[in-house]
Design an enzyme around this catalytic site. Structure first.
Site, PDB file in Angstrom:
ATOM      1  N   ASP A  89       7.200 -19.325 -30.129  1.00  0.00           N
ATOM      2  CA  ASP A  89       8.164 -18.260 -30.408  1.00  0.00           C
ATOM      3  C   ASP A  89       7.970 -17.679 -31.797  1.00  0.00           C
ATOM      4  O   ASP A  89       8.928 -17.460 -32.539  1.00  0.00           O
ATOM      5  CB  ASP A  89       9.598 -18.750 -30.230  1.00  0.00           C
ATOM      6  CG  ASP A  89      10.601 -17.603 -30.173  1.00  0.00           C
ATOM      7  OD1 ASP A  89      10.177 -16.448 -29.941  1.00  0.00           O
ATOM      8  OD2 ASP A  89      11.803 -17.848 -30.384  1.00  0.00           O
ATOM      9  N   HIS A  95      10.664 -13.535 -29.777  1.00  0.00           N
ATOM     10  CA  HIS A  95      11.712 -12.927 -28.955  1.00  0.00           C
ATOM     11  C   HIS A  95      12.409 -11.763 -29.667  1.00  0.00           C
ATOM     12  O   HIS A  95      13.086 -10.972 -29.012  1.00  0.00           O
ATOM     13  CB  HIS A  95      12.734 -13.990 -28.518  1.00  0.00           C
ATOM     14  CG  HIS A  95      13.652 -14.466 -29.597  1.00  0.00           C
ATOM     15  ND1 HIS A  95      13.471 -15.652 -30.273  1.00  0.00           N
ATOM     16  CD2 HIS A  95      14.782 -13.924 -30.110  1.00  0.00           C
ATOM     17  CE1 HIS A  95      14.445 -15.824 -31.151  1.00  0.00           C
ATOM     18  NE2 HIS A  95      15.260 -14.781 -31.070  1.00  0.00           N
ATOM     19  N   SER A 106      17.727 -14.544 -36.311  1.00  0.00           N
ATOM     20  CA  SER A 106      16.443 -14.994 -35.776  1.00  0.00           C
ATOM     21  C   SER A 106      15.294 -14.360 -36.545  1.00  0.00           C
ATOM     22  O   SER A 106      15.251 -13.143 -36.736  1.00  0.00           O
ATOM     23  CB  SER A 106      16.331 -14.641 -34.293  1.00  0.00           C
ATOM     24  OG  SER A 106      17.227 -15.395 -33.519  1.00  0.00           O
TER      25      SER A 106
END
Length: 377
Positions: free
Chosen positions: A152, A122, A226
């Site tokens: 992911d 993402h 992230s």
């Protein structure tokens, strides 16, 4: 000489010797003979108190990078922009163009000195450009090698000399209660280190990705973290920071990371195949409920087969909706997640044995695992 005179002549020397021996034993306890009834003192417990994690950060930080991406975003046109009368008002207006570049940020981890990086899918999704900023300030364009949206994860490649790759233990020996450090680029502030403990392992059913087996930590993780590194006190990679639990991207002390061994397996497959290859059985299951248990007369030691896909390995094995799947190759399927992970980790073409109950009767079926179809984008 009489006994009385002998005792009188020896009395003072003996008493003096006994007094000297008593003083010696009091002054030097090690001279005392051991006693079976006297408990022996325990050796002191050797403990090592850690007051700083600077060495761990020094080892891991050079492998953690900041990622900046440019994404094309479409702007909505005003509904009157093409009207014959109002068109002239919009022709020379200061409204932005219909397409504009949108910036995003995240983190990544160098896991191979050849220039391979791990990050979250993402972070780089729909990116037109990917800029990597290294720990020492150098900047380089990143090339997308491949992604695995189901976990992911994404793999990037950079061309740069003198790269430092993070150390990845095999297998990861993380335990609940271990001190962990999160390294990343929160809010674009630059590399930041936060500290916490490993709160839990094997977290799933969070609806964050298709395949979930997260590490949970209370180390502060925010927007921009992230794709960054979750490390242990030795500077080794434990996981890839992925998500936080909270509304509005606000950290509430619960964050999740993809385990390092799972991430490294995905990296190897993406480099080799361009994608992650997973095994596939072709069925849908669900855990038992009280109603299902009572109607089937079974205990909670399997999962209920609710659907069998046409032309799938499950159909070829003879599985039917309503069957109770209990074991795959003698391994208990648990609540279904364990069995799903086992099938996904099994190489296509491998034969497996399925233990089921049908109408209360135990049965054994065999089939050959197929490759999981690529999910429709």
């Amino acid at each position: 000489m009489s006994a009385r005179r002998l005792f009188q002549s020896l009395g003072w020397p003996v008493a003096t010797g006994l007094l000297i021996a008593l003083i010696a034993l009091m002054a030097f306890p090690e001279l005392r003979p051991p006693s079976g009834s006297e408990p022996q003192p325990r050796p002191p417990v050797q403990t090592q108190q850690i007051t700083s994690y600077a060495d761990a950060v020094d080892r891991a930080a050079p492998a953690v990078v900041s990622i900046y991406t440019q994404k094309m975003r479409e702007e909505q046109r005003h509904p009157l922009a093409d009207h014959p009368y109002f068109r002239r008002f919009f022709r020379n207006s200061d409204r932005p163009q219909q397409e504009r570049m949108q910036s995003a940020l995240g983190s990544g981890v160098i896991v191979d000195e050849r220039g391979y990086l791990l990050t979250n899918e993402h972070v780089i999704e729909d990116a037109e450009e990917i800029l990597i900023v290294l720990y020492d300030g150098r900047e380089v364009r990143g090339e997308l090698v491949g992604t695995d949206p189901e976990s992911d994860l994404a793999v990037l490649k950079i061309e740069m000399d003198d790269l430092t790759a993070i150390e990845v233990p095999e297998p990861t020996q993380a335990r609940i209660g271990d001190v962990v450090l999160a390294i990343g680029n929160p809010f674009g502030m630059g590399q930041t280190v936060t500290q916490g403990i490993l709160s839990a392992t094997g977290r799933y059913n969070l609806n964050l990705s298709e395949y979930e087996n997260f590490l949970q930590t209370d180390a502060a993780v925010n927007v921009g973290n992230s794709g960054g590194a979750l490390i242990d006190i030795h500077g080794q990679l434990l996981g890839i920071n992925t998500a936080i639990l909270g509304e509005g991207n606000t950290n509430v002390g619960i964050s999740f990371a993809i385990p390092a061994d799972s991430a490294m397996d995905a990296l190897r497959q993406i480099i080799e195949h361009g994608r992650v290859v997973r095994g596939w059985l072709g069925l849908a299951v669900r855990p038992f409920t009280r109603g299902v248990q009572s109607s089937n007369g079974t205990k909670n030691n399997g999962v209920l087969v609710t659907e069998v896909m046409p032309n799938s390995p499950a159909e070829r094995a003879g599985l039917r909706p309503g069957d109770i799947l209990t074991h795959i190759d003698d391994e208990n399927v648990g609540n279904g997640r364990r069995g799903m992970d086992k099938i996904a980790a099994t190489a296509p073409g491998s034969k497996v044995t399925l233990s089921i109950r049908r109408n209360g009767e135990p049965m054994t079926l065999t089939t050959t695992i197929a490759e999981r179809p690529v999910p429709a984008s």
